[in-house]
Design an enzyme around this catalytic site. Structure first.
Site, PDB file in Angstrom:
ATOM      1  N   HIS A  17     -44.442  -7.788  11.615  1.00 44.88           N
ATOM      2  CA  HIS A  17     -43.727  -8.328  12.780  1.00 44.88           C
ATOM      3  C   HIS A  17     -43.088  -7.187  13.583  1.00 44.88           C
ATOM      4  CE1 HIS A  17     -43.137 -12.209  10.292  1.00 44.88           C
ATOM      5  NE2 HIS A  17     -43.897 -12.547  11.310  1.00 44.88           N
ATOM      6  N   LYS A  41     -42.677 -26.030   8.893  1.00 43.36           N
ATOM      7  CA  LYS A  41     -42.781 -25.247   7.668  1.00 43.36           C
ATOM      8  C   LYS A  41     -41.507 -25.338   6.842  1.00 43.36           C
ATOM      9  CE  LYS A  41     -45.985 -21.876   9.558  1.00 43.36           C
ATOM     10  NZ  LYS A  41     -46.236 -20.497   9.932  1.00 43.36           N
ATOM     11  N   ARG A  90     -53.971 -10.486  13.524  1.00 41.80           N
ATOM     12  CA  ARG A  90     -54.291  -9.603  12.401  1.00 41.80           C
ATOM     13  C   ARG A  90     -55.771  -9.617  12.090  1.00 41.80           C
ATOM     14  NH1 ARG A  90     -49.867 -12.672   8.991  1.00 41.80           N
ATOM     15  NH2 ARG A  90     -50.649 -14.190  10.491  1.00 41.80           N
ATOM     16  N   SER A 128     -45.665 -13.185   5.955  1.00 42.99           N
ATOM     17  CA  SER A 128     -44.403 -13.584   5.319  1.00 42.99           C
ATOM     18  C   SER A 128     -44.679 -14.298   4.005  1.00 42.99           C
ATOM     19  CB  SER A 128     -43.609 -14.512   6.237  1.00 42.99           C
ATOM     20  OG  SER A 128     -43.232 -13.840   7.410  1.00 42.99           O
TER      21      SER A 128
HETATM   22  P1  ADP Z   1     -45.722 -18.596  12.983  1.00 41.75           P
HETATM   23  O1  ADP Z   1     -45.257 -19.685  12.075  1.00 41.75           O
HETATM   24  O2  ADP Z   1     -45.459 -18.889  14.426  1.00 41.75           O
HETATM   25  O3  ADP Z   1     -47.124 -18.110  12.748  1.00 41.75           O
HETATM   26  P2  ADP Z   1     -44.887 -16.095  11.803  1.00 41.75           P
HETATM   27  O4  ADP Z   1     -43.494 -15.604  11.595  1.00 41.75           O
HETATM   28  O5  ADP Z   1     -45.736 -16.273  10.609  1.00 41.75           O
HETATM   29  O6  ADP Z   1     -44.734 -17.411  12.650  1.00 41.75           O
HETATM   30  O7  ADP Z   1     -45.639 -15.103  12.790  1.00 41.75           O
HETATM   31  C1  ADP Z   1     -45.150 -14.864  14.078  1.00 41.75           C
HETATM   32  C2  ADP Z   1     -46.156 -14.007  14.836  1.00 41.75           C
HETATM   33  O8  ADP Z   1     -46.242 -12.711  14.226  1.00 41.75           O
HETATM   34  C3  ADP Z   1     -47.577 -14.567  14.839  1.00 41.75           C
HETATM   35  O9  ADP Z   1     -48.179 -14.290  16.073  1.00 41.75           O
HETATM   36  C4  ADP Z   1     -48.269 -13.803  13.749  1.00 41.75           C
HETATM   37  O10 ADP Z   1     -49.665 -13.679  13.989  1.00 41.75           O
HETATM   38  C5  ADP Z   1     -47.586 -12.437  13.886  1.00 41.75           C
HETATM   39  N1  ADP Z   1     -47.647 -11.700  12.632  1.00 41.75           N
HETATM   40  C6  ADP Z   1     -47.230 -12.070  11.406  1.00 41.75           C
HETATM   41  N2  ADP Z   1     -47.468 -11.129  10.491  1.00 41.75           N
HETATM   42  C7  ADP Z   1     -48.075 -10.108  11.166  1.00 41.75           C
HETATM   43  C8  ADP Z   1     -48.622  -8.837  10.788  1.00 41.75           C
HETATM   44  N3  ADP Z   1     -48.630  -8.419   9.526  1.00 41.75           N
HETATM   45  N4  ADP Z   1     -49.169  -8.107  11.749  1.00 41.75           N
HETATM   46  C9  ADP Z   1     -49.212  -8.537  13.017  1.00 41.75           C
HETATM   47  N5  ADP Z   1     -48.742  -9.706  13.443  1.00 41.75           N
HETATM   48  C10 ADP Z   1     -48.182 -10.488  12.535  1.00 41.75           C
END
Ligand code: ADP
Length: 162
Positions: A17, A41, A90, A128
């Site tokens: 992130h 979630k 990703r 996450s």
């Molecule tokens: P959501 O529930 O909206 O997917 P997340 O917190 O899982 O929320 O992810 C928020 C954003 O960050 C999404 O666009 C996700 O693709 C991106 N993201 C999460 N982990 C990574 C990572 N390791 N590298 C790049 N982008 C990421």
């Protein structure tokens, strides 16, 4: 003033992130990290905890603000006068869902553009949920999250008696 929204669940925020955040900061005048409040979630960190942790890990960026939002993302973006929604891509498996969301959001609000940023390759496997699982099983998450998140995860599992 170019304003972007970076929405997500951030349960918890990872180095992946933060990689995306750093790239967004270079492109926009202001980036609002927006924690989705009405997410379906089940999260391990409460909304307040996620916001507090995000504030700590992003405090070095003057242009970054952290808050939560509920309701339609595009309506929220409109209220914030944001012209872009930043999402991280990703792997191919992210693509289908993200593409669908981006097109739906465009239908709802033409003036907000979804911008996809790719993280450094070393974060392409990171999520996450992987971090939560490794931490739950007492593994070392040092390479995945900032130290403050590592400590927060330890505390969380201890509270839950694991
Ligand atoms: P959501 O529930 O909206 O997917 P997340 O917190 O899982 O929320 O992810 C928020 C954003 O960050 C999404 O666009 C996700 O693709 C991106 N993201 C999460 N982990 C990574 C990572 N390791 N590298 C790049 N982008 C990421």
């Amino acid at each position: 003033m170019k304003i972007a929204i970076y929405p997500g669940t951030f349960d918890p925020v990872t180095n992946g992130h933060l990689d995306i955040l750093e790239r967004a900061v270079k492109l926009f005048d202001k980036v609002i990290i927006s924690v989705a409040r009405n997410s379906t979630k089940n999260t391990i960190f409460t909304e307040d905890e996620r916001i507090a942790l995000l504030k700590i890990v992003s405090k070095k960026y003057k242009k970054v603000q952290v808050e939560s939002f509920s309701g339609l993302l595009v309506e929220y973006a409109r209220r914030k006068k944001a012209t872009a929604i930043v999402r991280g891509l990703r792997v191919i498996s992210d693509f289908e869902y993200e593409f669908q969301m981006a097109l739906a959001n465009r239908r709802l609000h033409e003036d907000v553009e979804t911008v996809f940023l790719m993280p450094n390759e070393k974060y392409t496997y990171l999520s996450s949920s992987i971090v939560r699982e490794v931490a739950r099983l007492n593994g070392n998450v040092r390479d995945f999250v900032p130290p403050v998140i590592q400590r927060a995860l330890k505390k969380k599992w201890k509270q839950q008696g694991r």
